[in-house]
Design a protein around this motif. Structure first.
Motif, PDB file in Angstrom:
ATOM      1  N   LEU A  48       0.984  -1.231   0.095  1.00  0.00           N
ATOM      2  CA  LEU A  48      -0.008  -0.045   0.094  1.00  0.00           C
ATOM      3  C   LEU A  48       0.802   1.372   0.084  1.00  0.00           C
ATOM      4  CD1 LEU A  48      -2.562  -1.104   2.886  1.00  0.00           C
ATOM      5  CD2 LEU A  48      -2.907  -1.033   0.281  1.00  0.00           C
ATOM      6  N   LYS A  49       0.633   2.350  -0.588  1.00  0.00           N
ATOM      7  CA  LYS A  49       0.940   3.604  -0.551  1.00  0.00           C
ATOM      8  C   LYS A  49       0.642   4.180   0.719  1.00  0.00           C
ATOM      9  CE  LYS A  49       1.128   4.018  -5.636  1.00  0.00           C
ATOM     10  NZ  LYS A  49       0.443   4.041  -6.571  1.00  0.00           N
ATOM     11  N   GLN A  50       1.454   5.271   1.168  1.00  0.00           N
ATOM     12  CA  GLN A  50       1.115   5.934   2.487  1.00  0.00           C
ATOM     13  C   GLN A  50      -0.180   6.555   2.377  1.00  0.00           C
ATOM     14  OE1 GLN A  50       4.171   8.131   4.409  1.00  0.00           O
ATOM     15  NE2 GLN A  50       5.528   6.598   4.208  1.00  0.00           N
ATOM     16  N   GLN A  51      -0.660   7.243   1.471  1.00  0.00           N
ATOM     17  CA  GLN A  51      -2.138   7.673   1.542  1.00  0.00           C
ATOM     18  C   GLN A  51      -3.185   6.765   1.607  1.00  0.00           C
ATOM     19  OE1 GLN A  51      -2.778  10.951   1.570  1.00  0.00           O
ATOM     20  NE2 GLN A  51      -4.826   9.997   2.356  1.00  0.00           N
ATOM     21  N   GLU A  52      -2.887   5.405   0.978  1.00  0.00           N
ATOM     22  CA  GLU A  52      -3.739   4.421   1.026  1.00  0.00           C
ATOM     23  C   GLU A  52      -3.752   3.937   2.539  1.00  0.00           C
ATOM     24  OE1 GLU A  52      -3.846   2.079  -3.285  1.00  0.00           O
ATOM     25  OE2 GLU A  52      -1.839   1.823  -2.067  1.00  0.00           O
TER      26      GLU A  52
END
Length: 111
Positions: A48-52
């Protein structure tokens, strides 16, 4: 005696690096480290990306950064339990008689 033959001195670990460093609340810090590490491993395995992650855990991006950098001391045990719940992890709390030499608190991770 040459430098090559000088015996290396070491002190055997207690099993808790925070206790070995004589830090206050060593057991609590170890629990947080184990819980935080588990959260981070799950998140990394999901790519996952940090925003996710921020959306999933309902936290702000700087907190995601702290979590992913291993700054687990910034999160309470309750908060880390909440993250594990949001990651659909089952948490079992077991209470047992304390034995001499054992930590008062422990986290066991099922693989």
């Amino acid at each position: 005696m040459s430098e090559e033959n000088t015996p290396i001195e070491f002190i055997k670990s207690s099993g808790n690096v925070f206790e070995d460093l004589d830090l206050e609340d060593a057991e609590e810090l170890l629990i947080r480290a184990k819980l935080g590490y588990t959260v981070r491993q799950i998140l990394e395995s999901r790519h996952l990306k940090q925003q996710e992650i921020a959306t999933l855990l309902k936290i702000k991006q700087p907190e995601v950064s702290n979590l992913m950098k291993g700054k687990y001391h910034l999160f309470s045990e309750g908060r880390l339990f909440g993250f594990l719940n949001k990651l659909e992890q089952k948490i079992i709390i077991q209470i047992a008689q304390h034995r001499t030499g054992e930590p008062l608190q422990d986290v066991t991770l099922e693989k």
